[in-house]
Write a protein that holds these residues in place. Structure first.
Motif, PDB file in Angstrom:
ATOM      1  N   ALA A   1     -94.235 -44.267  67.780  1.00 41.56           N
ATOM      2  CA  ALA A   1     -93.502 -45.434  68.285  1.00 41.56           C
ATOM      3  C   ALA A   1     -94.462 -46.467  68.883  1.00 41.56           C
ATOM      4  N   ALA A   2     -95.486 -45.980  69.587  1.00 34.22           N
ATOM      5  CA  ALA A   2     -96.469 -46.904  70.157  1.00 34.22           C
ATOM      6  C   ALA A   2     -97.236 -47.628  69.057  1.00 34.22           C
ATOM      7  N   ARG A   3     -97.556 -46.931  67.968  1.00 32.21           N
ATOM      8  CA  ARG A   3     -98.269 -47.571  66.856  1.00 32.21           C
ATOM      9  C   ARG A   3     -97.415 -48.663  66.213  1.00 32.21           C
ATOM     10  N   GLN A   4     -96.168 -48.338  65.932  1.00 33.91           N
ATOM     11  CA  GLN A   4     -95.305 -49.341  65.302  1.00 33.91           C
ATOM     12  C   GLN A   4     -95.053 -50.521  66.236  1.00 33.91           C
TER      13      GLN A   4
ATOM     14  N   HIS B   1    -106.336 -47.340  72.193  1.00 34.29           N
ATOM     15  CA  HIS B   1    -106.469 -45.889  72.121  1.00 34.29           C
ATOM     16  C   HIS B   1    -105.082 -45.246  72.122  1.00 34.29           C
ATOM     17  N   PHE B   2    -104.738 -44.611  71.000  1.00 33.13           N
ATOM     18  CA  PHE B   2    -103.467 -43.887  70.879  1.00 33.13           C
ATOM     19  C   PHE B   2    -103.669 -42.377  71.010  1.00 33.13           C
ATOM     20  N   GLY B   3    -104.929 -41.926  70.951  1.00 32.70           N
ATOM     21  CA  GLY B   3    -105.185 -40.488  71.004  1.00 32.70           C
ATOM     22  C   GLY B   3    -104.848 -39.853  72.327  1.00 32.70           C
ATOM     23  N   ARG B   4    -104.703 -40.638  73.385  1.00 37.01           N
ATOM     24  CA  ARG B   4    -104.359 -40.086  74.692  1.00 37.01           C
ATOM     25  C   ARG B   4    -102.875 -39.738  74.799  1.00 37.01           C
ATOM     26  N   ILE B   5    -102.083 -40.181  73.831  1.00 37.73           N
ATOM     27  CA  ILE B   5    -100.646 -39.878  73.825  1.00 37.73           C
ATOM     28  C   ILE B   5    -100.453 -38.622  72.980  1.00 37.73           C
ATOM     29  N   SER B   6    -100.004 -37.535  73.601  1.00 35.72           N
ATOM     30  CA  SER B   6     -99.950 -36.243  72.913  1.00 35.72           C
ATOM     31  C   SER B   6     -98.672 -36.040  72.107  1.00 35.72           C
ATOM     32  N   GLN B   7     -97.558 -36.661  72.478  1.00 40.76           N
ATOM     33  CA  GLN B   7     -96.299 -36.464  71.759  1.00 40.76           C
ATOM     34  C   GLN B   7     -96.332 -37.297  70.462  1.00 40.76           C
ATOM     35  N   GLY B   8     -96.021 -36.646  69.337  1.00 42.61           N
ATOM     36  CA  GLY B   8     -96.075 -37.332  68.057  1.00 42.61           C
ATOM     37  C   GLY B   8     -95.098 -38.485  67.958  1.00 42.61           C
ATOM     38  N   TRP B   9     -93.868 -38.301  68.442  1.00 39.83           N
ATOM     39  CA  TRP B   9     -92.867 -39.367  68.352  1.00 39.83           C
ATOM     40  C   TRP B   9     -93.254 -40.569  69.214  1.00 39.83           C
ATOM     41  N   LEU B  10     -93.822 -40.303  70.410  1.00 44.25           N
ATOM     42  CA  LEU B  10     -94.222 -41.394  71.283  1.00 44.25           C
ATOM     43  C   LEU B  10     -95.435 -42.125  70.726  1.00 44.25           C
TER      44      LEU B  10
ATOM     45  N   LEU C   1    -101.572 -55.272  75.477  1.00 44.37           N
ATOM     46  CA  LEU C   1    -101.300 -54.042  74.736  1.00 44.37           C
ATOM     47  C   LEU C   1    -102.063 -52.867  75.335  1.00 44.37           C
ATOM     48  N   GLN C   2    -103.295 -53.110  75.776  1.00 46.79           N
ATOM     49  CA  GLN C   2    -104.068 -52.031  76.388  1.00 46.79           C
ATOM     50  C   GLN C   2    -103.422 -51.555  77.676  1.00 46.79           C
ATOM     51  N   TYR C   3    -102.846 -52.472  78.449  1.00 48.67           N
ATOM     52  CA  TYR C   3    -102.153 -52.074  79.678  1.00 48.67           C
ATOM     53  C   TYR C   3    -100.965 -51.167  79.360  1.00 48.67           C
ATOM     54  N   VAL C   4    -100.200 -51.540  78.335  1.00 48.47           N
ATOM     55  CA  VAL C   4     -99.027 -50.738  77.979  1.00 48.47           C
ATOM     56  C   VAL C   4     -99.453 -49.355  77.514  1.00 48.47           C
ATOM     57  N   LEU C   5    -100.519 -49.261  76.722  1.00 52.07           N
ATOM     58  CA  LEU C   5    -100.964 -47.950  76.231  1.00 52.07           C
ATOM     59  C   LEU C   5    -101.480 -47.068  77.366  1.00 52.07           C
ATOM     60  N   ARG C   6    -102.112 -47.656  78.365  1.00 55.87           N
ATOM     61  CA  ARG C   6    -102.522 -46.848  79.525  1.00 55.87           C
ATOM     62  C   ARG C   6    -101.294 -46.288  80.252  1.00 55.87           C
ATOM     63  N   ALA C   7    -100.272 -47.123  80.387  1.00 55.85           N
ATOM     64  CA  ALA C   7     -99.049 -46.652  81.039  1.00 55.85           C
ATOM     65  C   ALA C   7     -98.379 -45.558  80.209  1.00 55.85           C
ATOM     66  N   LEU C   8     -98.355 -45.729  78.880  1.00 57.17           N
ATOM     67  CA  LEU C   8     -97.745 -44.706  78.027  1.00 57.17           C
ATOM     68  C   LEU C   8     -98.541 -43.409  78.051  1.00 57.17           C
ATOM     69  N   ALA C   9     -99.872 -43.500  78.156  1.00 57.59           N
ATOM     70  CA  ALA C   9    -100.681 -42.290  78.261  1.00 57.59           C
ATOM     71  C   ALA C   9    -100.346 -41.531  79.547  1.00 57.59           C
TER      72      ALA C   9
ATOM     73  N   SER D   1    -105.592 -49.715  56.834  1.00 59.03           N
ATOM     74  CA  SER D   1    -106.424 -48.527  57.045  1.00 59.03           C
ATOM     75  C   SER D   1    -106.670 -48.274  58.527  1.00 59.03           C
ATOM     76  N   GLU D   2    -106.781 -49.339  59.314  1.00 56.62           N
ATOM     77  CA  GLU D   2    -107.039 -49.173  60.745  1.00 56.62           C
ATOM     78  C   GLU D   2    -105.812 -48.621  61.458  1.00 56.62           C
ATOM     79  N   ALA D   3    -104.606 -48.981  60.989  1.00 58.00           N
ATOM     80  CA  ALA D   3    -103.385 -48.537  61.650  1.00 58.00           C
ATOM     81  C   ALA D   3    -103.173 -47.035  61.532  1.00 58.00           C
ATOM     82  N   ALA D   4    -103.865 -46.386  60.600  1.00 58.14           N
ATOM     83  CA  ALA D   4    -103.725 -44.939  60.435  1.00 58.14           C
ATOM     84  C   ALA D   4    -104.602 -44.155  61.405  1.00 58.14           C
ATOM     85  N   LYS D   5    -105.459 -44.834  62.176  1.00 55.47           N
ATOM     86  CA  LYS D   5    -106.380 -44.164  63.080  1.00 55.47           C
ATOM     87  C   LYS D   5    -105.766 -44.028  64.470  1.00 55.47           C
TER      88      LYS D   5
END
Length: 848
Positions: free
Chosen positions: A327-330, A315-324, A345-353, A295-299
């Motif tokens: 991919a970040a979630r998986q 935080h995945f909401g800062r990534i606007s492209q659906g495919w990216l 993981l938080q460092y990578v998500l900041r870079a992806l944002a 359930s958490e993975a869907a957020k």
């Protein structure tokens, strides 16, 4: 897998089929809750006064059982009576003679109507409303009405109206229609006298009045909020969150009044701060308990506690492209169970944002189609990071790291198969990668490291500065600073020290006697080391022992094996939680900023902007390096896996090296202790170069023997008998090694002379250090010490600085060319037939 992750996996199986109430029943440990004070039959929670989480203090007056929060230990009523008693009554005497409290608010019964089946509440003069009216009509006194007089007999008890109809209220009803107690009857009249179904709904919404603040009554509460409150109480006990039962009861009353079907529906505006905090805590724990990884993975925001980590969010909401984003979630779902900390993981998500923001601004389609991306988008991303660094919005380190994080993500996502047909990266071109020329080189400044000058350390550890620190934040923080200066641990390692971290090893001193040496036993999770034994000084041991005594007196009931050496000051009733390292760093920063003017070695104002607890760790490394600790030993002490990491803790520039060479050249002594260059003040450039190529380092000085110099110290024709060789030179910078070697020689003499049955006579005579060698070493040591003693104060300061520079340089040499490889790595010898050797696989090209 950790126990927390195992529990989450087990709950995830049944969470999809069970409702919230069923899940909460499974989460609640009813046996533990009963031990805490839960009575299932009475539906009441009544913890004991000694409970560390829900406990309370009882008034010290012998005849009073009320709760108290005052400093005197008396309730508000007894404290008022004690002050009225005057100075002639001592506190102990008052506690024994204080009058008992008369409980007449809602609990007192009529003096007449008090028999079973006839209970009515007292209203006036100790009588119920009917008895008080009859007494007034007769014109009697209270005693005459109760016991009878010459006109009327004793009064008869009237039948009871039962309990108040408000749910949870245990007062006796004052009237028959409706059967309500006096306060609820007054509230009923103010509400317009509802009747029928409205009256039943009104009774449900009313709060319980004058309840015991030591008991939480959950009777007739809806099932879901009742289970949520019980689970919140259980989690408060497990996390040792200080919670007052009085606040919980007010929350229960608010749920009844508002008719809320869950704590999540309860309005928070009318609740006081402590009650709002408890509701927020209970809701957070219920939400966490009901959540599953699926359930958490869907957020868009993942709570890391659901996955068994300590805290924080992804935080995945800062990534606007659906495919990216997908991919970040998986990718995160694949990596989250394999990393020790989710910070990577938080460092990578900041870079992806940041990468997502670059695509959104640079492309017309905002990067919505991965197949339309090209190499130009990566170049644009690298250019955006360069502009951010130029504008001062990110540092060079952050720019370099974000490029590496995006590169790591793209490589790992492709290896996971996310670019296959049907995957989120389907169609992503192969040239969308971070190439080596896109990366940014790290800047290594050629300057002295972050080690503090000794004069600054002396100011920080002075009595005035430490007293200021203890006055602001207590003796624990002062002990942390003192211990950090002695042991140089990482901040997290220092904060997580356990109470029993001090141990003692048996060692041999210089006289060959066995003595106890203190060691610090701690974990280094960054390098996966547990139970490391760090030798510490006696001063550090005394700091630890004093802190142990303070903690032991503060938490006498907690076992020593569970105590923290530096317990957290809040929400820690048993002393098992360690001090928060961020809190320690903030208090250290505030203390340093509040100190008077700090001065540097030359009396100039010292810049304190970069002064952190980690500066004491660098100073610890520098101190060991200056005292002659080998670089490989220092790396182990610091918990470094690479010598190059230890090397960056200090720097020495060429100008300081040359000055040190000039100063120490005049202090060199030979094997007899005579100064070899007594008249030299400064080496010429040619002499310095000649020394550089005409000598080689040996353990206790330098060697000028030509054969040995040519072989880089590996071909001494005299079997390395340095202390008897005319080509040997030493200087005061080698004093620590010379003293250590002299002590070892003396200890070896005593040990080998006692080895009678183990060694033959000729073997023992050859192994025992000769008196001549001992005398030669002692002569050189005495001569070097005498040279230093003859210097003036200013000259001694310059020489000490030169010795420090020299020792740092030797430590860097050990890091650049490890000792175990010296003499084994060098240029290959020339040969007349290089092609033949290459074809046979014997030449150096074959090694490459």
């Amino acid at each position: 897998m950790s126990p927390a992750r195992t529990l989450r996996a087990a709950l995830a199986v049944s969470a999809e089929t069970l409702g919230p109430c069923e899940q909460l029943r499974k989460l609640i440990n009813w046996a533990v809750l009963a031990e805490l004070g839960w009575d299932a039959e009475a539906e009441a929670f009544a913890p004991g006064s000694g409970d560390l989480t829900f406990g309370f203090a009882v008034c010290k007056a012998a005849a009073c059982d009320q709760m108290t929060r005052g400093r005197t230990g008396l309730c508000w009523r007894c404290e008022r009576l004690w002050r009225e008693a005057g100075a002639g009554t001592s506190f102990e005497q008052f506690c024994q003679t204080a009058p008992a409290r008369v409980k007449n608010r809602g609990g007192a019964l009529c003096l007449v109507c008090r028999l079973p089946g006839h209970e009515r509440p007292a209203r006036l003069h100790g009588l119920c409303l009917s008895c008080a009216t009859a007494m007034a009509d007769r014109g009697q006194s209270v005693a005459g009405y109760v016991h009878g007089d010459d006109r009327f007999g004793p009064a008869a008890a009237r039948p009871s109206f039962g309990r108040c109809q408000v749910k949870g209220c245990h007062r006796w009803a004052e009237l028959r229609r409706p059967p309500l107690c006096e306060p609820h009857d007054r509230a009923w009249r103010c509400s317009g006298r509802p009747a029928g179904e409205e009256f039943a709904a009104w009774c449900t919404r009313q709060r319980v009045l004058d309840g015991d603040p030591r008991v939480v009554v959950l009777r007739e509460l809806a099932e879901r909020p009742r289970l949520e409150l019980l689970y919140g109480l259980q989690r408060a006990a497990e996390t040792e969150r200080r919670t007052m039962t009085e606040d919980v009861q007010h929350v229960v009353n608010a749920v009844r009044t508002q008719g809320a079907g869950s704590l999540f529906e309860l309005p928070m505006e009318r609740l006081q701060r402590h009650r709002r905090l408890f509701v927020a805590f209970a809701c957070d724990q219920v939400m966490l308990g009901l959540a599953t990884p699926t359930s958490e993975a869907a957020k868009d925001d993942w709570d890391l506690r659901v996955f068994g980590h300590t805290g924080g969010f992804l935080h995945f909401g800062r990534i606007s492209q659906g495919w990216l984003k997908e991919a970040a979630r998986q990718w995160a779902a694949e990596r989250i169970n394999t990393v020790e900390t989710a910070r990577v993981l938080q460092y990578v998500l900041r870079a992806l944002a940041t990468f997502s923001e670059s695509l959104r601004r640079q492309r017309q389609d905002q990067g919505a189609d991965p197949a339309s991306l090209s190499r130009a988008d990566i170049s644009a991303f690298a250019s955006d990071l360069a502009h951010l660094e130029a504008a001062g919005k990110v540092s060079r380190f952050t720019r370099r790291r974000w490029l590496l994080e995006v590169d790591q993500f793209l490589r790992e996502a492709r290896r996971m198969g996310l670019s296959r047909p049907g995957g989120p990266l389907t169609g992503l071109p192969d040239d969308v990668v971070i190439n080596p020329h896109d990366r940014v080189r790290s800047v290594c400044l050629d300057e002295q490291g972050r080690a503090l000058p000794q004069v600054v350390i002396d100011q920080l550890l002075g009595p005035g500065a430490l007293e200021l620190l203890a006055g602001r934040y207590g003796p624990d923080v002062r002990a942390m600073v003192e211990l950090q200066a002695e042991v140089g641990r990482r901040t997290g390692e220092l904060c997580h020290l356990r109470w029993d971290c001090l141990a003692f090893d048996e060692v041999l001193d210089e006289a060959g006697q066995v003595r106890a040496a203190p060691v610090l036993v701690h974990d280094m999770p960054k390098v996966a080391v547990r139970g490391y034994h760090l030798p510490v000084s006696q001063d550090a041991a005394e700091v630890i022992q004093a802190q142990q005594a303070r903690v032991r007196a503060r938490y006498p009931a907690t076992p020593s094996s569970q105590l923290a050496l530096f317990p957290a000051p809040q929400k820690n009733p048993r002393g098992v939680k360690p001090y928060n390292q961020m809190t320690f760093a903030q208090r250290f920063r505030s203390w340093v900023d509040g100190l008077p003017r700090l001065t540097g070695p030359g009396g100039e104002p010292y810049d304190r902007s970069d002064l952190t607890p980690y500066s004491l760790r660098h100073s610890y490394a520098q101190r060991h390096s200056d005292s002659g600790t080998p670089i490989e030993v220092l790396a182990v002490l610091m918990g470094h896996t690479r010598l190059t990491t230890t090397q960056v803790y200090y720097r020495v520039n060429e100008q300081r090296k040359r000055k040190a060479v000039d100063l120490l050249a005049a202090l060199q002594v030979d094997r007899k202790g005579d100064r070899s260059r007594p008249a030299v003040e400064r080496l010429l450039e040619s002499e310095a170069l000649r020394d550089a190529v005409g000598q080689v380092a040996v353990p206790f000085g330098i060697c000028r023997e030509p054969t040995n110099v040519k072989a880089h110290g590996q071909a001494c024709p005299y079997r390395h008998q340095c202390f008897g060789c005319a080509h040997f030179r030493s200087d005061p910078s080698f004093l620590p090694e010379l003293r250590t070697y002299l002590s070892r020689l003396l200890a070896d003499q005593e040990r080998l002379r006692a080895a009678l049955p183990e060694l033959e006579e000729w073997a023992r005579n050859g192994a025992i250090p000769s008196q001549e060698e001992v005398a030669a070493v002692r002569r050189i040591v005495d001569r070097c010490e005498g040279i230093l003693a003859d210097l003036s104060v200013s000259e001694r300061a310059e020489v000490d600085e030169a010795i420090t520079v020299f020792r740092r340089g030797r430590a860097h040499l050990d890091a650049s060319v490890p000792v175990r490889f010296r003499g084994r790595a060098g240029q290959p010898s020339p040969t007349l037939f290089p092609n033949v050797q290459r074809e046979r696989g014997e030449g150096p090209d074959h090694e490459r």
